[in-house]
Motif scaffolding. Structure first.
Motif, PDB file in Angstrom:
ATOM      1  N   GLY A  54      15.099  49.819  21.930  1.00 21.79           N
ATOM      2  CA  GLY A  54      15.873  49.922  20.692  1.00 21.79           C
ATOM      3  C   GLY A  54      17.288  49.394  20.844  1.00 21.79           C
ATOM      4  N   GLY A  55      17.931  49.734  21.950  1.00 22.70           N
ATOM      5  CA  GLY A  55      19.279  49.220  22.198  1.00 22.70           C
ATOM      6  C   GLY A  55      19.298  47.709  22.307  1.00 22.70           C
ATOM      7  N   PHE A  56      18.343  47.164  23.048  1.00 23.44           N
ATOM      8  CA  PHE A  56      18.270  45.714  23.218  1.00 23.44           C
ATOM      9  C   PHE A  56      18.028  45.011  21.884  1.00 23.44           C
ATOM     10  CE2 PHE A  56      15.792  41.848  24.050  1.00 23.44           C
ATOM     11  CZ  PHE A  56      16.725  41.149  24.801  1.00 23.44           C
ATOM     12  N   LEU A  57      17.071  45.522  21.112  1.00 22.56           N
ATOM     13  CA  LEU A  57      16.767  44.895  19.823  1.00 22.56           C
ATOM     14  C   LEU A  57      17.910  45.035  18.824  1.00 22.56           C
ATOM     15  CD1 LEU A  57      13.007  45.865  19.370  1.00 22.56           C
ATOM     16  CD2 LEU A  57      13.973  43.667  20.106  1.00 22.56           C
ATOM     17  N   ALA A  58      18.691  46.094  18.927  1.00 23.82           N
ATOM     18  CA  ALA A  58      19.858  46.255  18.055  1.00 23.82           C
ATOM     19  C   ALA A  58      20.979  45.300  18.460  1.00 23.82           C
ATOM     20  CB  ALA A  58      20.353  47.694  18.096  1.00 23.82           C
ATOM     21  N   GLY A  59      21.064  44.978  19.737  1.00 19.88           N
ATOM     22  CA  GLY A  59      22.119  44.077  20.203  1.00 19.88           C
ATOM     23  C   GLY A  59      21.871  42.623  19.865  1.00 19.88           C
ATOM     24  N   LEU A  60      20.612  42.213  19.778  1.00 24.00           N
ATOM     25  CA  LEU A  60      20.299  40.808  19.512  1.00 24.00           C
ATOM     26  C   LEU A  60      20.927  40.265  18.221  1.00 24.00           C
ATOM     27  CD1 LEU A  60      16.599  40.419  20.682  1.00 24.00           C
ATOM     28  CD2 LEU A  60      18.625  39.350  21.665  1.00 24.00           C
ATOM     29  N   PRO A  61      20.775  40.942  17.068  1.00 24.09           N
ATOM     30  CA  PRO A  61      21.411  40.381  15.871  1.00 24.09           C
ATOM     31  C   PRO A  61      22.934  40.373  15.951  1.00 24.09           C
ATOM     32  CG  PRO A  61      20.358  42.472  15.360  1.00 24.09           C
ATOM     33  CD  PRO A  61      19.980  42.112  16.758  1.00 24.09           C
ATOM     34  N   CYS A  62      23.496  41.308  16.697  1.00 21.72           N
ATOM     35  CA  CYS A  62      24.956  41.309  16.878  1.00 21.72           C
ATOM     36  C   CYS A  62      25.395  40.065  17.644  1.00 21.72           C
ATOM     37  CB  CYS A  62      25.402  42.567  17.609  1.00 21.72           C
ATOM     38  SG  CYS A  62      25.066  44.086  16.708  1.00 21.72           S
ATOM     39  N   GLY A  63      24.679  39.722  18.706  1.00 24.10           N
ATOM     40  CA  GLY A  63      24.985  38.514  19.468  1.00 24.10           C
ATOM     41  C   GLY A  63      24.779  37.260  18.645  1.00 24.10           C
ATOM     42  N   TRP A  64      23.727  37.247  17.832  1.00 30.67           N
ATOM     43  CA  TRP A  64      23.469  36.101  16.960  1.00 30.67           C
ATOM     44  C   TRP A  64      24.613  35.931  15.966  1.00 30.67           C
ATOM     45  CZ3 TRP A  64      22.455  36.034  11.627  1.00 30.67           C
ATOM     46  CH2 TRP A  64      22.070  34.814  11.127  1.00 30.67           C
ATOM     47  N   ALA A  65      25.104  37.044  15.416  1.00 31.23           N
ATOM     48  CA  ALA A  65      26.223  36.978  14.475  1.00 31.23           C
ATOM     49  C   ALA A  65      27.494  36.498  15.175  1.00 31.23           C
ATOM     50  CB  ALA A  65      26.449  38.344  13.833  1.00 31.23           C
ATOM     51  N   LEU A  66      27.737  36.964  16.377  1.00 36.16           N
ATOM     52  CA  LEU A  66      28.919  36.532  17.127  1.00 36.16           C
ATOM     53  C   LEU A  66      28.849  35.055  17.474  1.00 36.16           C
ATOM     54  CD1 LEU A  66      29.376  39.580  19.507  1.00 36.16           C
ATOM     55  CD2 LEU A  66      30.957  38.834  17.719  1.00 36.16           C
ATOM     56  N   ARG A  67      27.653  34.590  17.791  1.00 32.64           N
ATOM     57  CA  ARG A  67      27.494  33.184  18.162  1.00 32.64           C
ATOM     58  C   ARG A  67      27.817  32.248  16.993  1.00 32.64           C
ATOM     59  NH1 ARG A  67      22.417  30.238  21.114  1.00 32.64           N
ATOM     60  NH2 ARG A  67      23.417  28.226  21.194  1.00 32.64           N
ATOM     61  N   GLY A  68      27.582  32.695  15.785  1.00 31.06           N
ATOM     62  CA  GLY A  68      27.823  31.874  14.603  1.00 31.06           C
ATOM     63  C   GLY A  68      29.286  31.754  14.212  1.00 31.06           C
ATOM     64  N   GLY A  69      30.152  32.474  14.864  1.00 34.79           N
ATOM     65  CA  GLY A  69      31.569  32.393  14.550  1.00 34.79           C
ATOM     66  C   GLY A  69      31.998  33.444  13.535  1.00 34.79           C
ATOM     67  N   ALA A  70      33.259  33.349  13.153  1.00 40.11           N
ATOM     68  CA  ALA A  70      33.866  34.372  12.293  1.00 40.11           C
ATOM     69  C   ALA A  70      33.226  34.428  10.909  1.00 40.11           C
ATOM     70  CB  ALA A  70      35.368  34.127  12.173  1.00 40.11           C
ATOM     71  N   VAL A  71      32.881  33.282  10.356  1.00 38.97           N
ATOM     72  CA  VAL A  71      32.317  33.266   9.001  1.00 38.97           C
ATOM     73  C   VAL A  71      30.975  33.978   8.974  1.00 38.97           C
ATOM     74  CG1 VAL A  71      31.461  31.779   7.155  1.00 38.97           C
ATOM     75  CG2 VAL A  71      33.561  31.173   8.366  1.00 38.97           C
ATOM     76  N   ARG A  72      30.083  33.620   9.898  1.00 39.84           N
ATOM     77  CA  ARG A  72      28.771  34.276   9.943  1.00 39.84           C
ATOM     78  C   ARG A  72      28.928  35.751  10.259  1.00 39.84           C
ATOM     79  NH1 ARG A  72      24.276  32.619  14.202  1.00 39.84           N
ATOM     80  NH2 ARG A  72      24.232  30.674  13.065  1.00 39.84           N
ATOM     81  N   PHE A  73      29.818  36.072  11.195  1.00 38.87           N
ATOM     82  CA  PHE A  73      29.986  37.472  11.576  1.00 38.87           C
ATOM     83  C   PHE A  73      30.439  38.306  10.389  1.00 38.87           C
ATOM     84  CE2 PHE A  73      32.164  41.126  13.398  1.00 38.87           C
ATOM     85  CZ  PHE A  73      31.180  41.599  14.243  1.00 38.87           C
ATOM     86  N   ARG A  74      31.385  37.799   9.590  1.00 39.58           N
ATOM     87  CA  ARG A  74      31.859  38.545   8.413  1.00 39.58           C
ATOM     88  C   ARG A  74      30.744  38.778   7.397  1.00 39.58           C
ATOM     89  NH1 ARG A  74      35.800  34.895   7.104  1.00 39.58           N
ATOM     90  NH2 ARG A  74      36.953  34.754   9.006  1.00 39.58           N
ATOM     91  N   LYS A  75      29.808  37.846   7.302  1.00 40.68           N
ATOM     92  CA  LYS A  75      28.713  37.997   6.352  1.00 40.68           C
ATOM     93  C   LYS A  75      27.613  38.920   6.875  1.00 40.68           C
ATOM     94  CE  LYS A  75      29.283  33.502   4.177  1.00 40.68           C
ATOM     95  NZ  LYS A  75      28.666  32.180   3.967  1.00 40.68           N
ATOM     96  N   ALA A  77      27.730  41.182   9.662  1.00 40.69           N
ATOM     97  CA  ALA A  77      28.100  42.487  10.235  1.00 40.69           C
ATOM     98  C   ALA A  77      27.837  43.652   9.279  1.00 40.69           C
ATOM     99  CB  ALA A  77      29.547  42.477  10.705  1.00 40.69           C
ATOM    100  N   PRO A  78      28.187  43.548   7.987  1.00 37.71           N
ATOM    101  CA  PRO A  78      27.872  44.683   7.096  1.00 37.71           C
ATOM    102  C   PRO A  78      26.366  44.945   6.971  1.00 37.71           C
ATOM    103  CG  PRO A  78      29.497  43.252   6.072  1.00 37.71           C
ATOM    104  CD  PRO A  78      29.008  42.551   7.302  1.00 37.71           C
ATOM    105  N   LEU A  79      25.557  43.894   7.015  1.00 38.26           N
ATOM    106  CA  LEU A  79      24.103  44.074   6.949  1.00 38.26           C
ATOM    107  C   LEU A  79      23.582  44.768   8.201  1.00 38.26           C
ATOM    108  CD1 LEU A  79      23.118  40.595   5.494  1.00 38.26           C
ATOM    109  CD2 LEU A  79      23.273  42.776   4.273  1.00 38.26           C
ATOM    110  N   ILE A  80      24.114  44.379   9.352  1.00 37.92           N
ATOM    111  CA  ILE A  80      23.708  45.010  10.613  1.00 37.92           C
ATOM    112  C   ILE A  80      24.094  46.484  10.606  1.00 37.92           C
ATOM    113  CG2 ILE A  80      24.114  45.060  13.103  1.00 37.92           C
ATOM    114  CD1 ILE A  80      24.473  41.996  12.950  1.00 37.92           C
TER     115      ILE A  80
END
Length: 102
Positions: A54-75, A77-80
């Motif tokens: 569960g921890g690993f699967l929860a971290g994956l979308p966070c890393g994906w959002a971080l990889r996309g930069g600030a614009v993707r992360f702002r969009k 992060a609230p969904l995550i």
């Protein structure tokens, strides 16, 4: 589903899941070796493989959002956060335990 577990390993695996999308190829290789070791340890009796997964699967979308930069992360992060809150509410309600007890 009816047993409470505690520990920081789920958070550590969440961090590993977040690092996977943003690490270099060398970092991903090192991380993969470490993850295989943790997967083996997770199979030992008394170890919460569900918490690790569960921890690993929860971290994956966070890393994906971080990889996309600030614009993707702002969009994203609230969904995550909303998804995590919903999962925590379902887990805390005991709904899963009641459904599997039948």
């Amino acid at each position: 589903f009816d047993q409470v577990t505690v520990g920081a390993s789920g958070m550590i695996l969440g961090y590993a899941g977040a690092m996977l999308p943003i690490a270099t190829s060398t970092g991903r290789r090192s991380l993969a070796i470490w993850l295989v070791q943790v997967a083996v340890i997770s199979l030992f009796p008394g170890v919460s493989w569900q918490g690790h997964l569960g921890g690993f699967l929860a971290g994956l979308p966070c890393g994906w959002a971080l990889r996309g930069g600030a614009v993707r992360f702002r969009k994203v992060a609230p969904l995550i956060l909303a998804g995590a809150a919903l999962l925590a509410a379902v887990a805390g309600s005991g709904l899963i335990a009641r459904l599997t007890a039948r």
